[in-house]
Motif scaffolding. Structure first.
Motif, PDB file in Angstrom:
ATOM      1  N   ALA A 397       0.837  -1.199   0.000  1.00  0.00           N
ATOM      2  CA  ALA A 397       0.000   0.000   0.000  1.00  0.00           C
ATOM      3  C   ALA A 397       0.869   1.246   0.000  1.00  0.00           C
ATOM      4  O   ALA A 397       1.948   1.272   0.603  1.00  0.00           O
ATOM      5  N   VAL A 398       0.369   2.286  -0.687  1.00  0.00           N
ATOM      6  CA  VAL A 398       1.054   3.577  -0.756  1.00  0.00           C
ATOM      7  C   VAL A 398       0.062   4.684  -0.406  1.00  0.00           C
ATOM      8  O   VAL A 398      -1.152   4.466  -0.375  1.00  0.00           O
ATOM      9  N   ASP A 399       0.585   5.881  -0.159  1.00  0.00           N
ATOM     10  CA  ASP A 399      -0.241   6.981   0.332  1.00  0.00           C
ATOM     11  C   ASP A 399      -1.172   7.577  -0.712  1.00  0.00           C
ATOM     12  O   ASP A 399      -2.240   8.097  -0.392  1.00  0.00           O
ATOM     13  N   GLU A 400      -0.746   7.571  -1.982  1.00  0.00           N
ATOM     14  CA  GLU A 400      -1.503   8.263  -3.020  1.00  0.00           C
ATOM     15  C   GLU A 400      -1.782   7.319  -4.181  1.00  0.00           C
ATOM     16  O   GLU A 400      -1.210   6.233  -4.271  1.00  0.00           O
ATOM     17  N   SER A 401      -2.613   7.786  -5.082  1.00  0.00           N
ATOM     18  CA  SER A 401      -2.822   7.044  -6.314  1.00  0.00           C
ATOM     19  C   SER A 401      -1.605   7.225  -7.208  1.00  0.00           C
ATOM     20  O   SER A 401      -1.192   8.363  -7.476  1.00  0.00           O
ATOM     21  N   PRO A 402      -1.012   6.144  -7.699  1.00  0.00           N
ATOM     22  CA  PRO A 402       0.125   6.291  -8.617  1.00  0.00           C
ATOM     23  C   PRO A 402      -0.276   6.952  -9.936  1.00  0.00           C
ATOM     24  O   PRO A 402       0.587   7.449 -10.657  1.00  0.00           O
ATOM     25  N   LYS A 403      -1.570   7.011 -10.224  1.00  0.00           N
ATOM     26  CA  LYS A 403      -2.038   7.687 -11.440  1.00  0.00           C
ATOM     27  C   LYS A 403      -1.811   9.192 -11.354  1.00  0.00           C
ATOM     28  O   LYS A 403      -1.609   9.857 -12.375  1.00  0.00           O
ATOM     29  N   THR A 404      -1.837   9.724 -10.140  1.00  0.00           N
ATOM     30  CA  THR A 404      -1.631  11.166  -9.960  1.00  0.00           C
ATOM     31  C   THR A 404      -0.226  11.491  -9.477  1.00  0.00           C
ATOM     32  O   THR A 404       0.245  12.605  -9.650  1.00  0.00           O
ATOM     33  N   ASN A 405       0.456  10.512  -8.873  1.00  0.00           N
ATOM     34  CA  ASN A 405       1.824  10.744  -8.385  1.00  0.00           C
ATOM     35  C   ASN A 405       2.598   9.431  -8.417  1.00  0.00           C
ATOM     36  O   ASN A 405       2.532   8.637  -7.480  1.00  0.00           O
ATOM     37  N   VAL A 406       3.332   9.208  -9.493  1.00  0.00           N
ATOM     38  CA  VAL A 406       4.061   7.949  -9.642  1.00  0.00           C
ATOM     39  C   VAL A 406       5.123   7.785  -8.557  1.00  0.00           C
ATOM     40  O   VAL A 406       5.448   6.658  -8.156  1.00  0.00           O
ATOM     41  N   ALA A 407       5.642   8.877  -8.016  1.00  0.00           N
ATOM     42  CA  ALA A 407       6.691   8.809  -7.006  1.00  0.00           C
ATOM     43  C   ALA A 407       6.209   8.187  -5.700  1.00  0.00           C
ATOM     44  O   ALA A 407       7.025   7.755  -4.876  1.00  0.00           O
ATOM     45  N   THR A 408       4.885   8.117  -5.505  1.00  0.00           N
ATOM     46  CA  THR A 408       4.368   7.502  -4.277  1.00  0.00           C
ATOM     47  C   THR A 408       4.793   6.040  -4.169  1.00  0.00           C
ATOM     48  O   THR A 408       4.882   5.491  -3.064  1.00  0.00           O
ATOM     49  N   LEU A 409       5.070   5.403  -5.311  1.00  0.00           N
ATOM     50  CA  LEU A 409       5.485   3.995  -5.312  1.00  0.00           C
ATOM     51  C   LEU A 409       6.864   3.807  -4.685  1.00  0.00           C
ATOM     52  O   LEU A 409       7.239   2.683  -4.340  1.00  0.00           O
ATOM     53  N   GLU A 410       7.612   4.895  -4.530  1.00  0.00           N
ATOM     54  CA  GLU A 410       8.935   4.824  -3.911  1.00  0.00           C
ATOM     55  C   GLU A 410       8.861   4.879  -2.390  1.00  0.00           C
ATOM     56  O   GLU A 410       9.882   4.786  -1.708  1.00  0.00           O
ATOM     57  N   ASN A 411       7.650   5.021  -1.863  1.00  0.00           N
ATOM     58  CA  ASN A 411       7.480   5.127  -0.405  1.00  0.00           C
ATOM     59  C   ASN A 411       6.338   4.221   0.030  1.00  0.00           C
ATOM     60  O   ASN A 411       5.247   4.675   0.369  1.00  0.00           O
ATOM     61  N   VAL A 412       6.595   2.933   0.017  1.00  0.00           N
ATOM     62  CA  VAL A 412       5.576   1.933   0.366  1.00  0.00           C
ATOM     63  C   VAL A 412       5.360   1.937   1.879  1.00  0.00           C
ATOM     64  O   VAL A 412       6.320   1.874   2.665  1.00  0.00           O
ATOM     65  N   MET A 413       4.094   2.011   2.298  1.00  0.00           N
ATOM     66  CA  MET A 413       3.760   2.138   3.718  1.00  0.00           C
ATOM     67  C   MET A 413       3.327   0.819   4.358  1.00  0.00           C
ATOM     68  O   MET A 413       3.329   0.690   5.578  1.00  0.00           O
ATOM     69  N   PHE A 414       2.940  -0.147   3.532  1.00  0.00           N
ATOM     70  CA  PHE A 414       2.433  -1.418   4.047  1.00  0.00           C
ATOM     71  C   PHE A 414       2.927  -2.533   3.145  1.00  0.00           C
ATOM     72  O   PHE A 414       2.877  -2.427   1.916  1.00  0.00           O
ATOM     73  N   VAL A 415       3.423  -3.601   3.766  1.00  0.00           N
ATOM     74  CA  VAL A 415       3.899  -4.758   3.009  1.00  0.00           C
ATOM     75  C   VAL A 415       3.409  -6.040   3.674  1.00  0.00           C
ATOM     76  O   VAL A 415       3.637  -6.266   4.865  1.00  0.00           O
ATOM     77  N   MET A 416       2.731  -6.870   2.892  1.00  0.00           N
ATOM     78  CA  MET A 416       2.350  -8.207   3.319  1.00  0.00           C
ATOM     79  C   MET A 416       2.882  -9.192   2.279  1.00  0.00           C
ATOM     80  O   MET A 416       2.763  -8.945   1.076  1.00  0.00           O
ATOM     81  N   LYS A 417       3.481 -10.270   2.724  1.00  0.00           N
ATOM     82  CA  LYS A 417       3.918 -11.338   1.812  1.00  0.00           C
ATOM     83  C   LYS A 417       3.457 -12.668   2.370  1.00  0.00           C
ATOM     84  O   LYS A 417       3.639 -12.947   3.558  1.00  0.00           O
ATOM     85  N   ASN A 418       2.826 -13.462   1.522  1.00  0.00           N
ATOM     86  CA  ASN A 418       2.311 -14.768   1.970  1.00  0.00           C
ATOM     87  C   ASN A 418       1.399 -14.635   3.191  1.00  0.00           C
ATOM     88  O   ASN A 418       1.383 -15.502   4.067  1.00  0.00           O
ATOM     89  N   GLY A 419       0.648 -13.526   3.260  1.00  0.00           N
ATOM     90  CA  GLY A 419      -0.290 -13.337   4.351  1.00  0.00           C
ATOM     91  C   GLY A 419       0.293 -12.807   5.643  1.00  0.00           C
ATOM     92  O   GLY A 419      -0.438 -12.567   6.606  1.00  0.00           O
ATOM     93  N   LYS A 420       1.610 -12.591   5.670  1.00  0.00           N
ATOM     94  CA  LYS A 420       2.278 -12.069   6.873  1.00  0.00           C
ATOM     95  C   LYS A 420       2.604 -10.596   6.678  1.00  0.00           C
ATOM     96  O   LYS A 420       3.152 -10.220   5.653  1.00  0.00           O
ATOM     97  N   VAL A 421       2.270  -9.777   7.685  1.00  0.00           N
ATOM     98  CA  VAL A 421       2.565  -8.340   7.610  1.00  0.00           C
ATOM     99  C   VAL A 421       4.016  -8.118   8.041  1.00  0.00           C
ATOM    100  O   VAL A 421       4.426  -8.490   9.136  1.00  0.00           O
ATOM    101  N   TYR A 422       4.773  -7.476   7.146  1.00  0.00           N
ATOM    102  CA  TYR A 422       6.173  -7.154   7.426  1.00  0.00           C
ATOM    103  C   TYR A 422       6.378  -5.674   7.709  1.00  0.00           C
ATOM    104  O   TYR A 422       7.365  -5.271   8.321  1.00  0.00           O
ATOM    105  N   LYS A 423       5.426  -4.844   7.229  1.00  0.00           N
ATOM    106  CA  LYS A 423       5.553  -3.397   7.414  1.00  0.00           C
ATOM    107  C   LYS A 423       4.166  -2.807   7.461  1.00  0.00           C
ATOM    108  O   LYS A 423       3.311  -3.121   6.623  1.00  0.00           O
ATOM    109  N   ASN A 424       3.902  -1.918   8.440  1.00  0.00           N
ATOM    110  CA  ASN A 424       2.613  -1.249   8.522  1.00  0.00           C
ATOM    111  C   ASN A 424       2.826   0.103   9.202  1.00  0.00           C
ATOM    112  O   ASN A 424       2.873   0.189  10.423  1.00  0.00           O
ATOM    113  N   GLU A 425       2.990   1.113   8.372  1.00  0.00           N
ATOM    114  CA  GLU A 425       3.233   2.467   8.902  1.00  0.00           C
ATOM    115  C   GLU A 425       1.968   3.310   8.851  1.00  0.00           C
ATOM    116  O   GLU A 425       2.030   4.502   8.937  1.00  0.00           O
TER     117      GLU A 425
END
Length: 425
Positions: A397-425
């Motif tokens: 998950a990222v803060d903004e829509s990448p359609k309006t700000n592609v740079a938001t993809l460089e600041n990922v706020m939430f990461v889940m892999k295989n159902g496990k949360v590794y990052k949640n800001e």
């Protein structure tokens, strides 16, 4: 096993079901349709997505709810070109002589975690010492945090070629490495090298079809394999179910690679219009690695950052890649997302999205290249690349829509892999 079944039965009898996670999402990206869908809830059960529901829903009292109502949620990104064991720098050329395998292994865990935290839940590692195989296993076994890795182990070269491990050494250290070390000089060597990679535990095969930038050799673009050698490699790789890739800057090496059956062409710096047409004809994919090109060209301006022979090639070749990508994309060459992370610091992989968009690729197509396309190339199209029931729960998950700000993809706020949360800001 009987005890587990009895325990589960007892939980159901008591009205207690397995715990699910409900991700309440402000919007989600449908990578297949190229659309953003508002106010959805992704239900995760175990390591998979159970369902995607309309609105913000919750489960039972034992379930977990994660509030992502102000976020844009996407499938985990897939990078088809990284080197997870190392990072380029002034000390990189000495490290071959001073670092033990254990040193490389420990540093690789740092790079792996950084990559995962950047939202890249799956990567294809295109060459290292072989420690990348052990790292993949450690991640798979839950010992280390990192992305799912498909690795080439040690990439393949010809004698003196870009991935010859003894390039730049004095004569007494050069020796004559062969297929076991990833150096081939005949179709027979090529077949043996692929089988050795399979024996070692590699998932994919990578060849260096031309000279390269960072190797200590003067030519960065000459062809370095014959078509016969490449065909022996690709045919053997197909027998073992292994995807093939070719590092290639020079056009003739690319042409031979495509005709020889290679599926992905990495970099493509000097790609001609004729080779682009050949790639379309053979359904071969370009993996642009624009970020690496820009980074090496910039670092080459710093005195002493690279050896002189490397700096000269970096200044010449690095700036070409984005322009070549633009021409290839507009001509209709299939594109797969890949960055060459390790040539630049791991974790900056998402910069590639901005460089792709900068020269005309719509963001939804760039996202599809890093999800749908790459999942298909890895044979994981039924498990990765979409937010869909039955797929693995790789979610960012990222803060903004990448359609309006592609740079938001460089600041990922939430990461889940295989159902496990590794990052949640």
């Amino acid at each position: 096993m009987k005890k587990i079944i009895l325990a589960v039965s007892l939980l159901f009898a008591m009205g207690i079901t397995a715990q699910d996670t409900y991700l309440q999402c402000g919007s989600i990206v449908d990578t297949k349709a190229g659309k953003e869908l508002k106010e959805k809830t992704i239900v995760v059960s175990g390591d998979k997505i159970k369902a995607v529901q309309d609105g913000f829903t919750t489960g039972g009292k034992n379930d977990i709810v994660i509030d992502l109502k102000d976020k844009t949620v996407l499938p985990g990104f897939i990078d088809l070109h990284v080197h997870i064991e190392s990072e380029s720098g002034p000390k990189a050329y000495m490290n071959r002589f001073t670092k033990n395998e254990a040193d490389v292994a420990f540093q690789s865990t740092v790079y792996a975690k950084r990559t995962l935290m950047a939202g890249f839940t799956t990567v294809r590692d295109l060459g290292g010492t072989g420690v990348n195989i052990a790292l993949r296993n450690a991640i798979d076994n839950g010992l280390v945090d990192g992305p799912r890795i498909f690795t080439a182990g040690k990439s393949l070269a010809t004698t003196g070629g870009h991935a010859d491990p003894t390039n730049g050494m004095k004569k007494s250290l050069m020796e004559d490495p062969g297929p076991k070390q990833g150096v081939v000089n005949s179709p027979e060597d090529g077949r043996k090298a692929v089988r050795q990679r399979y024996k070692d535990g590699s998932d994919v095969i990578k060849i260096t079809a031309t000279g390269g930038v960072l190797s200590v050799a003067k030519n960065g673009k000459n062809p370095q394999f014959t078509i016969e050698e490449i065909k022996a490699i690709t045919e053997t790789a197909e027998d073992y179910g292994m995807l093939t890739a070719a590092h290639a800057h020079g056009d003739e090496g690319m042409r031979r690679a495509v005709l020889g059956g290679i599926k992905t062409i990495e970099h493509g710096s000097y790609m001609s219009n004729e080779t682009m047409e050949l790639m379309i004809q053979h359904n071969a994919y370009m993996v642009p690695t624009i970020t690496a090109g820009k980074q090496v060209a910039e670092k080459a301006k710093i005195p002493g950052f690279f050896p002189e022979v490397v700096a000269k090639k970096a200044i010449e070749i690095g700036p070409l890649i984005q322009d070549t990508f633009e021409r290839a994309y507009k001509k209709g060459v299939p594109i797969a997302f890949g960055t060459d992370a390790g040539v630049f610091p791991h974790g900056l992989n998402a910069k590639e999205f901005g460089y792709m968009v900068e020269v005309g690729m719509p963001i939804m197509e760039a996202l599809a290249s890093a999800t749908i396309t790459n999942a298909q190339l890895l044979g994981m199209e039924a498990e990765l690349g979409q937010l869909k029931g039955g797929f693995l729960a790789d979610i960012v998950a990222v803060d903004e829509s990448p359609k309006t700000n592609v740079a938001t993809l460089e600041n990922v706020m939430f990461v889940m892999k295989n159902g496990k949360v590794y990052k949640n800001e």
